[in-house]
Design an enzyme around this catalytic site. Structure first.
Site, PDB file in Angstrom:
ATOM      1  N   GLU A  38      -8.416 -14.819 -22.961  1.00 56.01           N
ATOM      2  CA  GLU A  38      -7.074 -14.716 -22.288  1.00 56.01           C
ATOM      3  C   GLU A  38      -6.376 -16.320 -22.203  1.00 56.01           C
ATOM      4  O   GLU A  38      -5.645 -16.202 -21.765  1.00 56.01           O
ATOM      5  CB  GLU A  38      -7.687 -14.333 -21.240  1.00 56.01           C
ATOM      6  N   CYS A  92      -8.142  -5.608 -22.148  1.00 52.73           N
ATOM      7  CA  CYS A  92      -8.861  -4.665 -21.226  1.00 52.73           C
ATOM      8  C   CYS A  92      -7.552  -5.449 -20.094  1.00 52.73           C
ATOM      9  O   CYS A  92      -7.189  -4.787 -19.437  1.00 52.73           O
ATOM     10  CB  CYS A  92      -9.378  -5.235 -20.317  1.00 52.73           C
ATOM     11  N   ASN A  97      -2.486 -10.218 -20.521  1.00 54.95           N
ATOM     12  CA  ASN A  97      -1.805 -10.660 -19.347  1.00 54.95           C
ATOM     13  C   ASN A  97      -1.629 -12.319 -19.818  1.00 54.95           C
ATOM     14  O   ASN A  97      -0.415 -12.679 -19.764  1.00 54.95           O
ATOM     15  CB  ASN A  97      -2.639  -9.763 -18.202  1.00 54.95           C
ATOM     16  N   ASP A  98      -2.947 -12.730 -19.469  1.00 53.05           N
ATOM     17  CA  ASP A  98      -2.506 -14.797 -19.473  1.00 53.05           C
ATOM     18  C   ASP A  98      -2.466 -14.934 -20.705  1.00 53.05           C
ATOM     19  O   ASP A  98      -1.509 -15.650 -20.921  1.00 53.05           O
ATOM     20  CB  ASP A  98      -4.315 -14.871 -18.683  1.00 53.05           C
ATOM     21  N   ARG A 125     -12.182  -6.635 -11.141  1.00 51.69           N
ATOM     22  CA  ARG A 125     -11.978  -7.786 -10.831  1.00 51.69           C
ATOM     23  C   ARG A 125     -12.246  -7.711  -9.188  1.00 51.69           C
ATOM     24  O   ARG A 125     -11.825  -7.140  -8.251  1.00 51.69           O
ATOM     25  CB  ARG A 125      -9.917  -7.128 -10.345  1.00 51.69           C
ATOM     26  N   HIS A 173       0.909  -1.169   0.172  1.00 49.80           N
ATOM     27  CA  HIS A 173      -0.321  -0.300  -0.339  1.00 49.80           C
ATOM     28  C   HIS A 173       0.434   1.002  -0.376  1.00 49.80           C
ATOM     29  O   HIS A 173       0.286   2.624  -0.649  1.00 49.80           O
ATOM     30  CB  HIS A 173      -1.078  -0.322   0.906  1.00 49.80           C
TER      31      HIS A 173
END
Ligand code: PEP
Ligand code: MG
Length: 546
Positions: free
Chosen positions: A434, A505, A457-458, A299, A192
């Site tokens: 994906e 995305c 990404n995948d 997500r 964080h």
């Protein structure tokens, strides 16, 4: 000149004098107390004081970085008020006849270790939150509480701060005019503190590890937050090259502000729907501020991670409804639970697997656990009454899976109808492209769905057979690889031919180097992290496709 490579945690450049802050560790381990009851009351008082102060920190944070990035302090408040933690500290003090300080330290250590042993980077990083709370409690237990926490640079000084670890509550108190950059021994990009540093636009390099010992207090350093690089005592040539880069970057940032609220249209008139990816309703401030056309990917697994336990149907419904309402009629794509691999949710107790990225994750987990899945589908159908909902299914590899999910949606609707719970059947239904198999059979998938959302990404990791989490094969994970581009093209062509919407995305959507390619093959929807909206809008506006 010394080049030290760490983790790029927050983009930007900082050049200047470095101040190393070393905190003397206090040892509470031998403290016994004559009156444990009195120590328990001291602990309770410190807890009350810390809660009040945390409330102030929260409001200060909202004023500085907005609601979206301040959620961490709400989490800290919840942790401070957590009955398990407080009960355990009180019991520890009673059983061991020790001081409140030792009780807090020991129980804090235990909670910290639980987080630290988790497989998931995100949850491991939550250990830092426990440490933050412990230090806050110790501060309020101490005599010397007038001292301003987080005021680590000498008065009037300006420069780069280097510390073993910087906690979120310390980061949020940083005076950005004073602290121009951050360097830490520990930390990751998902901690964080790193997230806050990015929102405060303080460049940061974390995770230096042992190399942190090479740093010398007072030396001149260049901090490159793009490359995760710290250059100590740079030579003249390097220094002037970086001064130029820093100036160029500053000019670019100023120029981007003017793209707020504009439409994403190319020079020759192609309109692109530019949406944002979120992981929590709190992320909406920046989405709305930067004028996104919608939410292209919510997500939901991050919600499951934030809650620390399985959210109820009511809680999920509340979160989805909030997002739909706040987007005021703009389309919101909510993806069903995509857990597993790098996104572990410990309380769901998924079995350990040799190769989790290709195991019983994501949709596979949901289909094996229909109770969990149906709870989410019911919450989504209920939320559909409050805006323009699109339900997105991750990790699809076959038509059968799509048909099964459709049946489960019907089952969820039938249940709600029977129970007299209000819901809506007015929603879009789509799949993530994906996996290479989904791309290759996209012509077969298209008739069963309203839209495709391409998750690069995948798609990249499965196409080039290189783990997206493994830094040693990071260079192979290239969305520009011809095989990846071909698969994207196949999916886009099949989607467009079938007359359904096609969006991208994954991270490639936020990569300006990919924008021309994606638009030229027919993509008209991109969804990117809120912080990338302005840059990609700028890229689209400077393109001419014909
Ligand atoms: C993707 O794989 O591109 C994607 C958007 O999903 P995630 O990054 O959450 O796996
Ligand atoms: Mg994915």
């Amino acid at each position: 000149m010394e080049r030290i490579v760490g983790i790029a945690a927050s983009e930007g450049y900082a050049i200047g004098r470095m101040y190393i802050h070393l905190e003397a560790a206090e040892d509470w381990s031998h403290q016994t107390a004559l009156d444990p009851d009195q120590e328990v009351s001291r602990f309770q008082q410190a807890k009350e004081d810390a809660c009040i102060e945390l409330g102030t920190v929260y409001h200060r944070a909202v004023a500085r970085v907005g609601e979206h990035h301040s959620g961490i302090f709400k989490i800290h408040l919840a942790l401070l008020r957590d009955d398990d933690f407080c009960k355990e500290v009180s019991e520890y003090i009673q059983q061991n006849h020790c001081t409140a300080e030792k009780g807090v330290q020991e129980v804090g250590q235990k909670f910290f270790r639980i987080f630290e042993e988790m497989d998931d980077d995100y949850l491991r990083a939550r250990g830092a939150d426990v440490k933050d709370i412990v230090s806050r409690l110790l501060f309020f237990l101490g005599e010397n509480r007038k001292e301003e926490m987080g005021d680590w640079l000498p008065k009037g000084a300006q420069g780069i701060l280097a510390a073993e670890e910087i906690m979120p509550s310390q980061t949020i108190r940083m005076d950005v005019d004073q602290v121009t950059g951050l360097i830490t021994r520990t930390g990751s990009r998902t901690s964080h503190s790193a997230i806050l540093a990015r929102s405060l636009q303080i460049p940061a390099v974390t995770g230096l590890g042992k190399q942190f010992d090479l740093l010398q207090d007072g030396s001149c350093v260049i901090l490159d937050g793009f490359k995760g690089l710290v250059i100590q005592d740079p030579d003249e040539e390097t220094l002037s090259a970086y001064q130029k880069l820093a100036q160029e970057y500053e000019n670019q940032q100023k120029a981007l502000e003017s793209y707020k609220g504009m439409k994403a249209v190319t020079q020759d008139g192609t309109v692109v729907e530019l949406c944002a990816n979120i992981g929590h309703p709190n992320d909406l401030d920046e989405v709305l501020d930067n004028g996104a056309d919608g939410v292209g990917l919510f997500r939901t697994e991050f919600l499951f991670m934030y809650w620390g336990r399985q959210p109820t149907e009511e809680e999920q419904f509340g979160a989805y409804r909030t997002v739909l309402e706040q987007m005021q009629g703009k389309r919101v794509v909510i993806r069903t639970l995509d857990i597993g691999a790098d996104k572990q949710v410990p309380y769901l107790r998924m079995e350990r697997e040799e190769n989790p990225a290709m195991g019983r994750r994501s949709l596979r987990y949901c289909l094996e656990n229909p109770k969990v899945f149906l709870t989410q589908l019911r919450a989504l159908l209920r939320a559909a009454r409050y805006g323009k909902l699109a339900i997105l299914i991750p990790m699809v590899v076959s038509v059968e899976e799509v048909l099964t999910v459709r049946k489960l949606l019907q089952q969820a609707a039938a249940e709600l109808e029977q129970e007299g719970v209000p819901f809506s059947r007015d929603y879009e239904f789509g799949v993530m492209i994906e996996t290479p198999s989904a791309a290759m059979i996209s012509d077969l998938l298209a008739p069963h769905v309203d839209f495709f959302s391409i998750g690069t990404n995948d798609l990249v990791q499965f196409t080039v057979a290189a783990d997206r989490e493994n830094p040693h094969v990071a260079a192979l994970c290239d969305p520009q690889h011809p095989a990846v581009r071909r698969l994207i093209e196949i999916a886009v062509k099949n989607g467009v031919r079938s007359g359904i919407r096609v969006a991208v995305c994954g991270e490639a959507a936020a990569d300006p180097a990919m924008t021309r390619f994606l638009l030229s093959i027919g993509v008209r929807e991109l969804s990117v992290a809120p912080a990338s909206l302005l840059e990609i809008r700028h890229t689209i506006q400077s393109l001419r496709l014909t």
